[in-house]
Design a protein around this motif. Sequence first.
Motif, PDB file in Angstrom:
ATOM      1  N   VAL A 185     -22.528  54.104  34.214  1.00  6.38           N
ATOM      2  CA  VAL A 185     -23.280  54.032  32.958  1.00  6.38           C
ATOM      3  C   VAL A 185     -23.398  55.419  32.336  1.00  6.38           C
ATOM      4  CG1 VAL A 185     -25.490  53.432  31.906  1.00  6.38           C
ATOM      5  CG2 VAL A 185     -24.559  51.995  33.731  1.00  6.38           C
TER       6      VAL A 185
ATOM      7  N   TYR B 139     -20.063  56.297  30.761  1.00  9.48           N
ATOM      8  CA  TYR B 139     -19.717  55.472  29.599  1.00  9.48           C
ATOM      9  C   TYR B 139     -20.534  55.857  28.372  1.00  9.48           C
ATOM     10  CZ  TYR B 139     -18.216  51.386  26.977  1.00  9.48           C
ATOM     11  OH  TYR B 139     -17.636  50.579  26.027  1.00  9.48           O
TER      12      TYR B 139
ATOM     13  N   MET C  43     -20.143  46.640  29.891  1.00 12.53           N
ATOM     14  CA  MET C  43     -20.501  47.690  28.932  1.00 12.53           C
ATOM     15  C   MET C  43     -19.495  47.704  27.794  1.00 12.53           C
ATOM     16  SD  MET C  43     -21.494  50.863  31.516  1.00 12.53           S
ATOM     17  CE  MET C  43     -19.866  50.902  32.298  1.00 12.53           C
TER      18      MET C  43
ATOM     19  N   VAL D  37     -24.453  51.667  22.279  1.00 10.57           N
ATOM     20  CA  VAL D  37     -23.925  51.265  23.580  1.00 10.57           C
ATOM     21  C   VAL D  37     -24.656  49.993  24.002  1.00 10.57           C
ATOM     22  CG1 VAL D  37     -23.677  51.860  26.020  1.00 10.57           C
ATOM     23  CG2 VAL D  37     -23.367  53.617  24.273  1.00 10.57           C
TER      24      VAL D  37
ATOM     25  N   CYS E 146     -25.159  47.334  27.212  1.00  7.90           N
ATOM     26  CA  CYS E 146     -24.982  47.076  28.636  1.00  7.90           C
ATOM     27  C   CYS E 146     -25.564  45.708  28.952  1.00  7.90           C
ATOM     28  CB  CYS E 146     -25.674  48.138  29.495  1.00  7.90           C
ATOM     29  SG  CYS E 146     -24.926  49.778  29.390  1.00  7.90           S
TER      30      CYS E 146
END
Length: 298
Positions: free
Chosen positions: A203, A206, A241, A248, A250
């Motif tokens: 995470v 990303y 993701m 972003v 998730c």
Amino acid sequence: MNSVAPFAHEALFYRDEDDFLAGTARFVADGVSAGEPVLVAVPELGIGLLRERLGGQADQVHFIDMTEAGRNPGRIIPGVLMAFSASTQGRFRMVGEPIWPGRTELEYPACVQHEALVNTAFEGRRGVILCAYDAAALPDHVLEDARRTHPVVIDGAKRVASEWYTDPSGLADIYNVPLPPPPASAEEHTFSVGTLAHMRKLVTAYANWLRREQVDDLVLAVNELATNSILHASGRGILRMWREGDTVVCEVSDSGEGFPPSFTGLSGFGIVMVNLLCDLVRTHTSHSGTTVRVYLGR
């Protein structure tokens, strides 16, 4: 604007600026005159109108721009309404506008769930929350849902008990709707208790184009959701993701029944924290499992 019950949750339908002021200014002024703490959490235009109408009394009112503080509907109860009521003693008054023209279809189910949960979260407390709805600009189905989530509706000179009012848990279930499918470009990773640290690194990498504090918030939120999957589902789950513009996204999915938010005890505190950290949280629970999707953007 008094109620026999300790707590009242009322919807105000207005159609122009004069209508808005007619329904809110006296409510706020009466609270100030009675020495009650008063919160006004509405979009900036409404704040300006009320400040001008209230004059010197406005100095005794706490104002919050709802489009900022409430951009995530799931943040409004713990981060705005309860945060204010916890700082008060005795009876309180609040004016809120959680659904304004411009709310997206993606946000809307969470907005209705918020309005339904208010009735449970504040049950037995001493106060009134008056929710304003722009009846001239909002679609009819939004006003219909407002009648379902508020025991009392004010429309012009009429203040009546809503015949459409629905049990909060039942209405929340109605808006427990499937989420749009992730894009084909989404990254997908399985996780378990032994891979949580690696998941946090994924995470972080990303989302590294967000601000550092945003990355930390997103990692904390996803870790909380993944930990819940491990503890309360099958011990494992799936992380997906992807990006939507400057945001972003998730998603954590598992085979569990989810964890409904609670504002009176420890149960569900994790999802409350996730809502406080993220710009939007959407949840869907079915017989096959739970999916929680969080959004965080620049």
